[in-house]
Design an enzyme around this catalytic site. Structure first.
Site, PDB file in Angstrom:
ATOM      1  N   GLY A  50       0.789  -1.220   0.000  1.00 23.24           N
ATOM      2  CA  GLY A  50       0.000   0.000   0.000  1.00 23.24           C
ATOM      3  C   GLY A  50       0.820   1.268   0.000  1.00 23.24           C
ATOM      4  CB  CYS A  51       0.145   4.469   1.726  1.00 25.76           C
ATOM      5  SG  CYS A  51      -1.589   4.653   1.233  1.00 25.76           S
ATOM      6  CE1 TYR A  52       5.001  -1.337   4.083  1.00 26.05           C
ATOM      7  CE2 TYR A  52       2.956  -0.674   5.138  1.00 26.05           C
ATOM      8  CZ  TYR A  52       3.856  -1.657   4.782  1.00 26.05           C
ATOM      9  OH  TYR A  52       3.619  -2.962   5.123  1.00 26.05           O
ATOM     10  CB  ALA A  53       4.680  -0.113  -1.622  1.00 24.25           C
TER      11      ALA A  53
ATOM     12  CG  HIS B  31       1.351   8.618   2.379  1.00 23.37           C
ATOM     13  ND1 HIS B  31       1.276   8.597   1.008  1.00 23.37           N
ATOM     14  CD2 HIS B  31       0.176   8.097   2.830  1.00 23.37           C
ATOM     15  CE1 HIS B  31       0.113   8.080   0.650  1.00 23.37           C
ATOM     16  NE2 HIS B  31      -0.572   7.766   1.739  1.00 23.37           N
TER      17      HIS B  31
END
Length: 350
Positions: A140-143, A275
């Protein structure tokens, strides 16, 4: 002496733009009804998003009733040219050719095809047959963070360039309207957006942002707070309202420990690429790190202009910082996602 890896080139690509207020008036206002509509209107208005980008704009086509198979077919059609555009821009920016790349790492959680984007783009862009590849999904967002970490380790160990691509098409996962109030889906519909972002990492400590460390911490007691479930109607986001609370418990110590390992403190950091999971996430980070009101300006501006694009978003923020007349010297990039996991990357402008 070991040569560190430096982010020497960045490339951004986005599909057609859509305005948040037009999306609300032209589609989502009729997507919801009754008390759900009033709640959704407030969430859309307070999301901090002005414009977004979408390969499947609901003002033009409503994909909420599409089966997952059809969404995956469309993912391949849209993701290839968007990824190619981002990669090409990053390669030109770094001054290297596709044939020079030793490792090509792709992260995406919004679509799955086999052969994957890593193979298809490597073929289409003329990468060497011995180019190593890595595909990162489900993060997800931290990939972008662990992917950059793996690429930096490769560059340092092998002395060869690496390329990272984050490619997310969240608009393909619009969910059907529901009779029950589903705040988590409303938040997802109000925030998420499409984008591709690529980064070229080269050996040597000059000419960009040198990767000093990638770190993470996971609170498995909150493992159910952020989910991404494969359903018959696309992928469905689960986003607990308790995420900011869990984040507040960990972020200060996590960042302090990261900086201390490099003899730095919060006051040494002049760039924060946080983020923008949403306005509440940014508010929590700002409060817990005791940051000045301007510190998260690039994150808030990115949220306003692009929305939450999942994994590419941190690279969008870094590119905005890079374009300043005087780019920040020390940057801490922070992202959060399933696990519940916090990831950070310490970068030094060299």
């Amino acid at each position: 002496m070991v040569s560190p890896a430096t982010i020497a080139g960045l490339g951004i690509a986005v599909p057609a733009q859509a305005h948040q207020d037009e999306l609300w008036r032209g589609f989502f206002a009729s997507h919801y009804s009754g008390s759900t509509r009033a709640l959704a209107e407030r969430i859309f208005a307070n999301a901090g998003v002005r414009t977004r980008h979408a390969v499947a704009n609901p003002l033009i086509e409503d994909v909420s009733g599409w089966p997952t198979e059809r969404r995956m077919q469309r993912y391949l059609i849209e993701a290839l040219p968007l990824g190619k555009e981002a990669v090409d821009r990053a390669l030109v920016d770094a001054g290297v050719s596709a044939g020079d790349i030793g490792l090509f790492a792709v992260c995406s959680c919004t679509g799955y095809v086999t052969p994957g984007l890593d193979i298809l783009l490597a073929r289409d862009m003329g990468m060497a047959s011995d180019t190593q590849r890595l595909f990162v999904g489900h993060m997800g967002c931290y990939a972008a963070m662990p992917t950059i970490g793996a690429a930096a380790d490769f560059v340092t160990a092998r002395g060869r360039p690496a390329l990272v691509l984050c490619n997310e098409l969240t608009s393909l996962h619009l969910q059907p309207a529901s009779a029950r109030v589903d705040t988590q889906q409303i938040v997802a519909h109000a925030l998420f957006s499409d984008a591709a972002a690529a980064a070229v990492l080269l050996p040597g400590g000059t000419g960009g942002y040198t990767v000093r460390e990638v770190a993470s911490v996971t609170d498995t007691s909150a493992v159910d707070h952020m989910t991404w479930d494969v359903t018959d109607l696309g992928f469905r986001m689960g986003l607990s309202p308790r995420v900011p609370q869990v984040l507040s418990m960990h972020v200060r110590r996590f960042v302090d420990d990261l900086l201390a390992r490099h003899d730095l403190t919060l006051s040494d950091v002049d760039g924060w690429a946080v983020h923008p999971g949403g306005p509440r996430i940014l508010n929590v980070v700002e409060r817990e790190l005791a940051l000045p009101a301007t510190a998260l300006g690039d994150s808030r501006a990115t949220l306003s202009e692009y929305g939450n694009c999942s994994s590419p978003t941190v690279l969008l923020i870094l590119e905005a910082m890079r374009q300043r007349t005087d780019p920040p010297k020390w940057v801490v990039a922070l992202a959060f996602g399933p696990g519940l996991t916090l990831y950070a990357t310490l970068l030094e402008h060299t």
